[in-house]
Design an enzyme around this catalytic site. Sequence first.
Site, PDB file in Angstrom:
ATOM      1  N   ASN A  62       0.841  -1.205   0.000  1.00 27.69           N
ATOM      2  CA  ASN A  62       0.000   0.000   0.000  1.00 27.69           C
ATOM      3  C   ASN A  62       0.870   1.247   0.000  1.00 27.69           C
ATOM      4  OD1 ASN A  62       0.577  -0.845   2.677  1.00 27.69           O
ATOM      5  ND2 ASN A  62      -1.134   0.284   3.524  1.00 27.69           N
ATOM      6  N   GLU A  64       0.391   5.193   0.592  1.00 30.40           N
ATOM      7  CA  GLU A  64      -0.515   6.241   1.075  1.00 30.40           C
ATOM      8  C   GLU A  64      -0.054   7.618   0.629  1.00 30.40           C
ATOM      9  OE1 GLU A  64      -1.018   5.516   5.279  1.00 30.40           O
ATOM     10  OE2 GLU A  64      -2.195   3.697   4.875  1.00 30.40           O
ATOM     11  N   CYS A  73      -4.226   0.761  -2.325  1.00 33.52           N
ATOM     12  CA  CYS A  73      -4.067  -0.509  -1.611  1.00 33.52           C
ATOM     13  C   CYS A  73      -3.001  -1.368  -2.289  1.00 33.52           C
ATOM     14  CB  CYS A  73      -5.367  -1.297  -1.626  1.00 33.52           C
ATOM     15  SG  CYS A  73      -6.699  -0.553  -0.708  1.00 33.52           S
ATOM     16  N   GLU A  75      -3.143  -4.407  -3.141  1.00 34.19           N
ATOM     17  CA  GLU A  75      -3.673  -5.281  -4.191  1.00 34.19           C
ATOM     18  C   GLU A  75      -3.718  -4.564  -5.533  1.00 34.19           C
ATOM     19  OE1 GLU A  75      -4.867  -4.758  -1.208  1.00 34.19           O
ATOM     20  OE2 GLU A  75      -5.885  -6.500  -0.375  1.00 34.19           O
ATOM     21  N   CYS A 112     -10.416  -4.947   0.185  1.00 27.58           N
ATOM     22  CA  CYS A 112     -11.507  -3.970   0.320  1.00 27.58           C
ATOM     23  C   CYS A 112     -12.396  -4.035  -0.921  1.00 27.58           C
ATOM     24  CB  CYS A 112     -10.938  -2.563   0.500  1.00 27.58           C
ATOM     25  SG  CYS A 112     -10.358  -1.804  -1.032  1.00 27.58           S
TER      26      CYS A 112
HETATM   27  N1  THU Z   1      -5.257  -1.604   2.594  1.00 23.63           N
HETATM   28  C1  THU Z   1      -4.689  -2.408   1.641  1.00 23.63           C
HETATM   29  O1  THU Z   1      -3.618  -2.083   1.098  1.00 23.63           O
HETATM   30  N2  THU Z   1      -5.311  -3.543   1.316  1.00 23.63           N
HETATM   31  C2  THU Z   1      -6.439  -4.026   1.925  1.00 23.63           C
HETATM   32  O2  THU Z   1      -6.900  -5.098   1.571  1.00 23.63           O
HETATM   33  C3  THU Z   1      -7.079  -3.247   2.987  1.00 23.63           C
HETATM   34  C4  THU Z   1      -6.504  -1.902   3.239  1.00 23.63           C
HETATM   35  C5  THU Z   1      -4.540  -0.387   2.977  1.00 23.63           C
HETATM   36  C6  THU Z   1      -5.190   0.910   2.604  1.00 23.63           C
HETATM   37  C7  THU Z   1      -4.589   1.836   3.634  1.00 23.63           C
HETATM   38  O3  THU Z   1      -3.309   2.262   3.174  1.00 23.63           O
HETATM   39  C8  THU Z   1      -4.381   0.967   4.859  1.00 23.63           C
HETATM   40  O4  THU Z   1      -4.422  -0.369   4.394  1.00 23.63           O
HETATM   41  C9  THU Z   1      -5.429   1.163   5.928  1.00 23.63           C
HETATM   42  O5  THU Z   1      -6.708   1.067   5.409  1.00 23.63           O
END
Ligand code: THU
Length: 161
Positions: A62, A64, A73, A75, A112
């Site tokens: 991920n 940000e 994310c 994925e 998600c």
């Molecule tokens: N996140 C992911 O990378 N994958 C997921 O399946 C769930 C959430 C990340 C998004 C954000 O950077 C952090 O996790 C918290 O939500």
Amino acid sequence: MNKQAYQFSYDVYDSVNDLNEQDAWLVNEAREVTADAYAPYSNFNVGAVAKMASGEIVAGTNQENASYPVGLCAERVLLSSAATLYPNIAIDTIAISYHNMNGESKHPISPCGMCRQSLAEYEERVKQPIRLILSGMEGKVFIIEKANSLLPLSFGSVDLK
Ligand code: THU
């Protein structure tokens, strides 16, 4: 009126040690790659590692952003890399793990809603299901045979015809 039912099942393993060698390797790679996440706002590091049908390995974490909605994310970072590096090649399996820097990382997380939509489109595009292996840094591991089973009644390209 008639009622329609949707059934979904997945495999639950007590630990990574109960997986076959290939799957266990992929889970450990996903756990390791969480260290490369850029998650200074959530402190929730996610790692995803794919085994392509052609054998190559692709990772995503991920990413940000100070403008929160810009973040991606793990994925979807992975899917974008895979589609760019190996166009039109199917993905056999993706292992997803996370390291919660503020708490425990013992229970599997699953993608998600937005990532489920992206995973479903990838499957449709290359005409092969993606197997998902979900875990934290320790504890139980879930295996789901087709990512699109996480998105019943999904919207897809066929709806745009
Ligand atoms: N996140 C992911 O990378 N994958 C997921 O399946 C769930 C959430 C990340 C998004 C954000 O950077 C952090 O996790 C918290 O939500």
